[in-house]
Scaffold this active site. Structure first.
Site, PDB file in Angstrom:
ATOM      1  N   LYS A 267      12.271  47.733   1.396  1.00  0.00           N
ATOM      2  CA  LYS A 267      11.852  47.126   0.086  1.00  0.00           C
ATOM      3  C   LYS A 267      12.802  47.614  -1.019  1.00  0.00           C
ATOM      4  CE  LYS A 267       8.507  45.209   2.265  1.00  0.00           C
ATOM      5  NZ  LYS A 267       8.549  43.665   2.993  1.00  0.00           N
TER       6      LYS A 267
ATOM      7  N   SER B 243      12.264  39.876   5.248  1.00  0.00           N
ATOM      8  CA  SER B 243      11.618  40.020   3.824  1.00  0.00           C
ATOM      9  C   SER B 243      12.788  40.579   2.949  1.00  0.00           C
ATOM     10  CB  SER B 243      10.512  40.988   3.694  1.00  0.00           C
ATOM     11  OG  SER B 243      11.045  42.301   4.054  1.00  0.00           O
TER      12      SER B 243
END
Lengths: 173, 173
Positions: free
Chosen positions: B96, B54
């Site tokens: 993230k 990701s």
């Protein structure tokens, strides 16, 4: 010298007694942790496991839940689903076990909190799930609610904890 | 006249190599080093191994990095910071990037992240993206976090609003 020897012997006997006590009368926290370890083992299977073995695992998996258990989970790509009752959990598990070639589940960072009511407990953990022998895996934070039924700690509720919430803000009407 | 063949008090060279000329001082050094390593790598710079796609292409699977847990002692997390977000414990964390700050509205239009309706300049995005999503408002103490790899399907990309308490630090490298 004899006194020191006696003291050491007394300490050893006390230690052994404590160990035996924890083995024969484990604390609820220890029992719940053991049940979660067993649950992860039951829910995991390899590509070599036969369909019969998988069916038995699905049956054993359902035995970890109370008859009125509710399992609500949310996963990327699957969306949210709710299963109600041990029988529905067993059927869904059996279908899932037959559609996947392998499944590995690990429970990490398990925190057990006993409620004021000695028959219930809450557990927070991170589940690591690898399906079909993939290197990639999914992680989910889960909240378990345990209930003591006839001396056995069973799972009454499982919910996905939304670590990251992404629901859109409702538009003003 | 001293006897040339008399045994000296000099320790064996192997012992000197292993414990130093002053073993007590060596022991103190080892203890200080051990305690320092424990404090630094447990509470200040937590070592992590990156796993997953990701955050591609900025961070790849297998890379080693550190979480700077002191980064937000003097100021709050900032837009563009790569951060780690805890789940139930420290074993597994999400990694993230912060794009939305408390009170802001985050949306995706034709693959571009928009803050309060204005496109966000994101030089770290290298892969193509076609996301279109309704606005999401961050509440007080919430940060919108998302990975750099936006070529993934939106449904498969774990992202959303993270509570401030879940952000444990900023990535060092």
């Amino acid at each position: 010298m004899r006194i020191i020897f006696r003291l050491v012997l007394l300490a050893a006997v006390a230690g052994l007694g404590y160990w035996l006590w924890t083995v024969f009368f484990p604390s609820p926290e220890k029992v719940i942790r053991a049940r979660l370890t067993e649950l992860a083992r039951t829910a995991s299977f390899g590509s070599g496991d036969s369909p019969i073995a998988r069916g038995l695992k699905a049956q054993r998996l359902a035995n970890h839940f109370t008859p009125d258990a509710q399992l609500s989970f949310e996963a990327p790509g699957i969306g949210s689903r709710t299963l109600t009752g041990a029988e529905e959990i067993r059927q869904t598990a059996a279908a899932g076990f037959h559609s996947l070639s392998s499944l590995r589940i690990k429970f990490l960072d398990v925190t057990v909190q006993l409620d004021a009511d000695p028959r219930t407990a809450e557990v927070r953990l991170t589940a690591e799930i690898r399906a079909d022998g993939s290197e990639d895996y999914g992680v989910q934070e889960l909240l378990f609610k345990f209930q003591r039924v006839d001396g056995k700690w069973l799972i009454n509720r499982v919910e996905t904890v939304r670590t990251l919430s992404r629901a859109a803000t409702p538009r003003p009407s | 006249m001293p006897n040339a063949t008399a045994p000296t008090n000099r320790p064996h060279w192997l012992r000197v190599l292993a414990f130093g000329r002053r073993p007590k001082a060596t022991l103190v050094r080892i203890l200080v080093l051990g305690v320092s390593c424990f404090v630094v790598f447990r509470f200040c710079l937590v070592p992590i191994r990156i796993d997953g796609i990701s955050m591609l292409p900025t961070y790849r699977t297998g890379q080693i990095n550190f979480i700077n847990r002191l980064a937000y002692l003097r100021h709050e997390p900032r837009r563009g910071d790569p951060v780690s977000i805890r789940l139930a414990g420290p074993s597994v964390m999400f990694m993230k990037r912060i794009i939305g700050l408390p009170g802001e509205t985050v949306s995706f239009q034709n693959g571009r992240a928009c803050i309060n309706g204005h496109p966000l300049d994101e030089p770290y995005i290298k892969l193509p993206c076609d996301w279109n999503r309704e606005p999401v408002q961050c509440g007080p103490g919430q940060f919108y976090v998302v990975g750099d790899n936006r070529s993934m399907a939106f449904e498969h990309h774990t992202q959303g609003r993270a509570e401030r308490a879940r952000i444990i630090g900023k990535l060092l490298l």
